[in-house]
Design a protein around this motif. Structure first.
Motif, PDB file in Angstrom:
ATOM      1  N   GLN A   1     -11.341   2.746  -2.908  1.00 54.76           N
ATOM      2  CA  GLN A   1     -11.541   3.146  -1.881  1.00 54.76           C
ATOM      3  C   GLN A   1     -11.306   2.484  -0.633  1.00 54.76           C
ATOM      4  O   GLN A   1     -10.893   2.607   0.283  1.00 54.76           O
ATOM      5  CB  GLN A   1     -12.818   3.596  -2.099  1.00 54.76           C
ATOM      6  CG  GLN A   1     -13.179   4.095  -2.687  1.00 54.76           C
ATOM      7  CD  GLN A   1     -15.453   4.640  -3.516  1.00 54.76           C
ATOM      8  OE1 GLN A   1     -15.487   3.429  -2.544  1.00 54.76           O
ATOM      9  NE2 GLN A   1     -15.239   6.100  -3.358  1.00 54.76           N
ATOM     10  N   TYR A   2     -11.472   1.107  -0.441  1.00 55.99           N
ATOM     11  CA  TYR A   2     -10.857   0.360   0.585  1.00 55.99           C
ATOM     12  C   TYR A   2     -10.140   0.696   0.732  1.00 55.99           C
ATOM     13  O   TYR A   2      -9.879  -0.430   1.864  1.00 55.99           O
ATOM     14  CB  TYR A   2     -12.006  -0.750   0.046  1.00 55.99           C
ATOM     15  CG  TYR A   2     -13.036  -0.867   0.513  1.00 55.99           C
ATOM     16  CD1 TYR A   2     -13.545  -1.292   1.420  1.00 55.99           C
ATOM     17  CD2 TYR A   2     -14.222  -0.665  -0.770  1.00 55.99           C
ATOM     18  CE1 TYR A   2     -14.867  -1.400   1.937  1.00 55.99           C
ATOM     19  CE2 TYR A   2     -15.459  -0.388  -0.249  1.00 55.99           C
ATOM     20  CZ  TYR A   2     -15.407  -1.183   0.944  1.00 55.99           C
ATOM     21  OH  TYR A   2     -17.981  -1.285   1.047  1.00 55.99           O
ATOM     22  N   VAL A   3      -8.642   0.617  -0.424  1.00 51.22           N
ATOM     23  CA  VAL A   3      -7.712   0.359  -0.278  1.00 51.22           C
ATOM     24  C   VAL A   3      -7.269   1.446   0.605  1.00 51.22           C
ATOM     25  O   VAL A   3      -6.310   1.920   2.200  1.00 51.22           O
ATOM     26  CB  VAL A   3      -6.374   0.830  -1.195  1.00 51.22           C
ATOM     27  CG1 VAL A   3      -5.097   0.689  -1.304  1.00 51.22           C
ATOM     28  CG2 VAL A   3      -6.842  -0.586  -2.512  1.00 51.22           C
ATOM     29  N   MET A   4      -7.443   2.732   0.667  1.00 47.85           N
ATOM     30  CA  MET A   4      -7.608   3.919   0.771  1.00 47.85           C
ATOM     31  C   MET A   4      -8.524   4.273   2.882  1.00 47.85           C
ATOM     32  O   MET A   4      -7.353   4.023   3.607  1.00 47.85           O
ATOM     33  CB  MET A   4      -8.066   4.787  -0.107  1.00 47.85           C
ATOM     34  CG  MET A   4      -6.652   5.407  -0.617  1.00 47.85           C
ATOM     35  SD  MET A   4      -7.541   7.161  -1.684  1.00 47.85           S
ATOM     36  CE  MET A   4      -8.918   7.089  -1.408  1.00 47.85           C
ATOM     37  N   ALA A   5      -9.094   3.265   2.984  1.00 48.01           N
ATOM     38  CA  ALA A   5     -10.009   3.109   4.101  1.00 48.01           C
ATOM     39  C   ALA A   5      -8.998   1.847   5.205  1.00 48.01           C
ATOM     40  O   ALA A   5      -9.042   2.057   6.201  1.00 48.01           O
ATOM     41  CB  ALA A   5     -10.957   2.501   4.323  1.00 48.01           C
ATOM     42  N   ASP A   6      -8.506   1.162   4.203  1.00 44.41           N
ATOM     43  CA  ASP A   6      -7.910  -0.067   5.106  1.00 44.41           C
ATOM     44  C   ASP A   6      -6.108   0.762   5.052  1.00 44.41           C
ATOM     45  O   ASP A   6      -5.263   0.256   6.591  1.00 44.41           O
ATOM     46  CB  ASP A   6      -6.837  -1.074   4.391  1.00 44.41           C
ATOM     47  CG  ASP A   6      -8.831  -1.793   3.940  1.00 44.41           C
ATOM     48  OD1 ASP A   6      -9.218  -1.749   5.181  1.00 44.41           O
ATOM     49  OD2 ASP A   6      -8.414  -2.910   3.570  1.00 44.41           O
ATOM     50  N   LEU A   7      -6.393   2.131   4.578  1.00 44.17           N
ATOM     51  CA  LEU A   7      -4.995   2.315   4.484  1.00 44.17           C
ATOM     52  C   LEU A   7      -4.308   4.274   6.556  1.00 44.17           C
ATOM     53  O   LEU A   7      -3.403   3.779   6.518  1.00 44.17           O
ATOM     54  CB  LEU A   7      -3.981   3.286   3.819  1.00 44.17           C
ATOM     55  CG  LEU A   7      -3.177   2.052   2.428  1.00 44.17           C
ATOM     56  CD1 LEU A   7      -2.679   3.098   1.718  1.00 44.17           C
ATOM     57  CD2 LEU A   7      -2.051   1.843   3.603  1.00 44.17           C
ATOM     58  N   TYR A   8      -5.855   3.852   6.033  1.00 43.73           N
ATOM     59  CA  TYR A   8      -6.094   5.075   6.541  1.00 43.73           C
ATOM     60  C   TYR A   8      -5.436   5.407   8.866  1.00 43.73           C
ATOM     61  O   TYR A   8      -4.515   5.724   9.114  1.00 43.73           O
ATOM     62  CB  TYR A   8      -7.316   5.509   7.284  1.00 43.73           C
ATOM     63  CG  TYR A   8      -7.728   6.992   7.382  1.00 43.73           C
ATOM     64  CD1 TYR A   8      -7.490   7.657   7.411  1.00 43.73           C
ATOM     65  CD2 TYR A   8      -8.007   6.569   9.108  1.00 43.73           C
ATOM     66  CE1 TYR A   8      -7.784   9.304   7.746  1.00 43.73           C
ATOM     67  CE2 TYR A   8      -8.402   7.932   9.604  1.00 43.73           C
ATOM     68  CZ  TYR A   8      -8.181   9.455   9.119  1.00 43.73           C
ATOM     69  OH  TYR A   8      -8.959  10.533   9.230  1.00 43.73           O
ATOM     70  N   PRO A   9      -6.775   3.579   9.098  1.00 49.14           N
ATOM     71  CA  PRO A   9      -5.605   4.609  10.677  1.00 49.14           C
ATOM     72  C   PRO A   9      -4.103   3.822  11.048  1.00 49.14           C
ATOM     73  O   PRO A   9      -3.820   4.243  11.639  1.00 49.14           O
ATOM     74  CB  PRO A   9      -6.176   2.595  11.064  1.00 49.14           C
ATOM     75  CG  PRO A   9      -7.343   2.058   9.874  1.00 49.14           C
ATOM     76  CD  PRO A   9      -6.577   2.883   8.948  1.00 49.14           C
ATOM     77  N   HIS A  10      -2.942   3.816   9.652  1.00 48.60           N
ATOM     78  CA  HIS A  10      -2.268   3.591   9.786  1.00 48.60           C
ATOM     79  C   HIS A  10      -1.636   4.652   9.306  1.00 48.60           C
ATOM     80  O   HIS A  10       0.015   5.079   9.746  1.00 48.60           O
ATOM     81  CB  HIS A  10      -1.311   2.523   8.851  1.00 48.60           C
ATOM     82  CG  HIS A  10      -1.157   1.190   9.755  1.00 48.60           C
ATOM     83  ND1 HIS A  10      -1.953   0.268  10.389  1.00 48.60           N
ATOM     84  CD2 HIS A  10      -2.518   0.516   8.341  1.00 48.60           C
ATOM     85  CE1 HIS A  10      -3.270  -0.541  10.557  1.00 48.60           C
ATOM     86  NE2 HIS A  10      -3.244  -0.708   9.464  1.00 48.60           N
ATOM     87  N   LEU A  11      -1.641   5.569   8.709  1.00 45.18           N
ATOM     88  CA  LEU A  11      -1.738   7.123   8.206  1.00 45.18           C
ATOM     89  C   LEU A  11      -1.799   8.034   8.511  1.00 45.18           C
ATOM     90  O   LEU A  11      -1.562   9.340   8.407  1.00 45.18           O
ATOM     91  CB  LEU A  11      -1.907   6.440   6.518  1.00 45.18           C
ATOM     92  CG  LEU A  11      -0.868   6.445   5.973  1.00 45.18           C
ATOM     93  CD1 LEU A  11      -0.725   6.043   4.447  1.00 45.18           C
ATOM     94  CD2 LEU A  11       0.784   6.108   6.291  1.00 45.18           C
ATOM     95  N   GLU A  12      -3.252   8.304   9.575  1.00 45.62           N
ATOM     96  CA  GLU A  12      -4.330   9.489   9.807  1.00 45.62           C
ATOM     97  C   GLU A  12      -2.966   9.875  11.079  1.00 45.62           C
ATOM     98  O   GLU A  12      -3.607  11.115  10.761  1.00 45.62           O
ATOM     99  CB  GLU A  12      -5.848   8.952  10.442  1.00 45.62           C
ATOM    100  CG  GLU A  12      -4.798   8.227  12.162  1.00 45.62           C
ATOM    101  CD  GLU A  12      -6.230   7.928  12.763  1.00 45.62           C
ATOM    102  OE1 GLU A  12      -6.955   8.516  12.353  1.00 45.62           O
ATOM    103  OE2 GLU A  12      -6.178   6.915  13.104  1.00 45.62           O
ATOM    104  N   ALA A  13      -2.436   9.200  11.430  1.00 42.89           N
ATOM    105  CA  ALA A  13      -1.362  10.750  11.936  1.00 42.89           C
ATOM    106  C   ALA A  13      -0.104  11.627  11.462  1.00 42.89           C
ATOM    107  O   ALA A  13       0.161  12.245  11.494  1.00 42.89           O
ATOM    108  CB  ALA A  13      -0.735   9.366  13.322  1.00 42.89           C
TER     109      ALA A  13
END
Length: 399
Positions: A76-88
């Motif tokens: 869950q936290y890995v995906m939360a950390d990735l989200y700002p870089h992949l949300e676009a």
């Protein structure tokens, strides 16, 4: 710079780490890293310094994961950390939102993360990492996972199979995404203890043999001397003799944590502010740091952790540590074992040898070029002698 023992330093106050930071970066261009170090030597500051100076096209994510209790929470936290870089990226955003809608889960910032009740965390982690390959603008994604061994220890206590699968999954992801994905594992508990415990439960893999082990050493003597001098100058302390800065650094093994403690303690003494500080004054605050029952330098940890590290072998471990600590110089492994074996004569020789190797990996011992061993850090040895009520004896086998 103000003394800040144990606190988080400003980047400009992290001294003497340029070479190891440069080595980390050059290594991470090729492979992942197992960053090892004794506690309090500054590995967290090394990671912060690296993160701040990483190349522009590198995404560096740092997180302390030591308190996480399951593989699914970790993912869950890995995906939360990735989200700002992949949300676009529409595909990733839509995929993640659909998982959160379908499965429910934790809300972290703008992201509702799935709880994986209906889908394997391994598959979700693999799918999330795979989205990185779609972003050409990102050259490297580097995860700096501090205290990963403690997380694995927590998981292994209730679900050793999950700990094994998590280690294997992370290795597989490093192999599958070798052109972009990098990981740095670090922590105050050695990962080798976790793997050793899992192997006792049937684990047969080598989960980090693709990672380069790099040790964060204490500062060099010139850098440690410079740190002492800077702390004195910035805090308006004066030295009675020019060699005080170097002598102070040597006495505390060139470890920044202890240097900050020494200057902090000196500043509390009115005499230090009204007259030049001499070495007897420095030795007095060092002696207090090592010998005080208040444990201000947290040295008690070196004995307490042997319960977790060595388990059923703890008694033999303490005997071997006592044997080496009580020697005035260094001694051969054979002599160290002979001293310790007097208390435990039924323990086989090979077990003693393996235990001595573990103690070296855990930074208690240092093996010298002539094959002899001694305590790696004089501060720890001095505390061990005092705490265990031992007396120094001359080199050689005790009667």
């Amino acid at each position: 710079m103000k003394p800040n023992p144990g606190g988080i330093l400003q980047l400009d106050d992290i001294v003497g780490r340029e070479s190891v930071v440069a080595y980390l970066q050059s290594t991470l261009d090729q492979q992942s890293i197992l960053l090892v170090a004794e506690r309090r030597t500054g590995k967290t500051h090394v990671l912060e310094k690296f993160k701040a100076g990483a190349p522009a096209r590198w995404v560096v994510v740092k997180r302390d994961i030591g308190a996480m209790r399951s593989a699914s929470e970790f993912v869950q936290y890995v995906m939360a950390d990735l989200y700002p870089h992949l949300e676009a990226k529409t595909n990733f955003r839509n995929w993640l939102q659909s998982l959160g809608t379908q499965l429910g889960g934790t809300q972290i910032g703008p992201v509702k993360l799935p709880n994986f009740a209906a889908k394997q965390w391994k598959q979700v982690l693999g799918d999330a990492i795979a989205h990185l390959d779609d972003i050409q603008a990102i050259e490297r994604v580097v995860f700096l996972w501090d205290e990963l061994p403690w997380m694995l220890e927590i998981i292994a206590k209730t679900n050793p199979q999950e700990a094994m699968e998590l280690l294997d999954t992370l290795r597989a992801l490093r192999q599958q995404h070798a052109s972009k994905l990098r990981m740095v594992f670090t922590g105050s508990l050695g990962l080798h203890h976790i793997v050793r415990g899992l192997k006792e439960q049937g684990y047969n893999n080598t989960p980090v043999n693709d990672m380069l082990s790099i040790e964060v050493e204490p500062l060099t003597l010139p850098d440690a001397t410079g740190l002492v001098r800077r702390l004195f100058t910035d805090n308006r302390l004066s030295a009675a003799t020019p060699d005080l800065f170097e002598e102070t650094a040597k006495t505390v093994d060139c470890i920044p944590f202890y240097i900050h403690h020494v200057v902090s303690a000196l500043l509390k003494k009115p005499a230090s502010l009204s007259q030049p500080v001499d070495m007897p004054a420095v030795h007095a605050v060092i002696d207090h740091g090592i010998h005080s029952s208040d444990n201000p330098w947290d040295l008690q940890h070196y004995e307490e952790r042997t319960r977790d590290y060595y388990g059923k072998q703890r008694a033999e471990c303490l005997a071997l540590l006592d044997a080496v600590a009580s020697c005035a110089g260094t001694l051969s492994i054979a002599d160290a074992i002979k001293r310790a074996k007097a208390a435990y004569p039924l323990v086989e020789q090979q077990q003693w040898i393996e235990l001595s190797r573990l103690l070296a990996r855990d930074h208690y011992f240092q093996r010298h070029a002539n094959g002899e061993i001694g305590f790696k850090f004089t501060v720890v040895k001095r505390w061990w002698l005092w705490h265990r009520n031992l007396e120094l004896v001359s080199t050689g086998v005790a009667p």
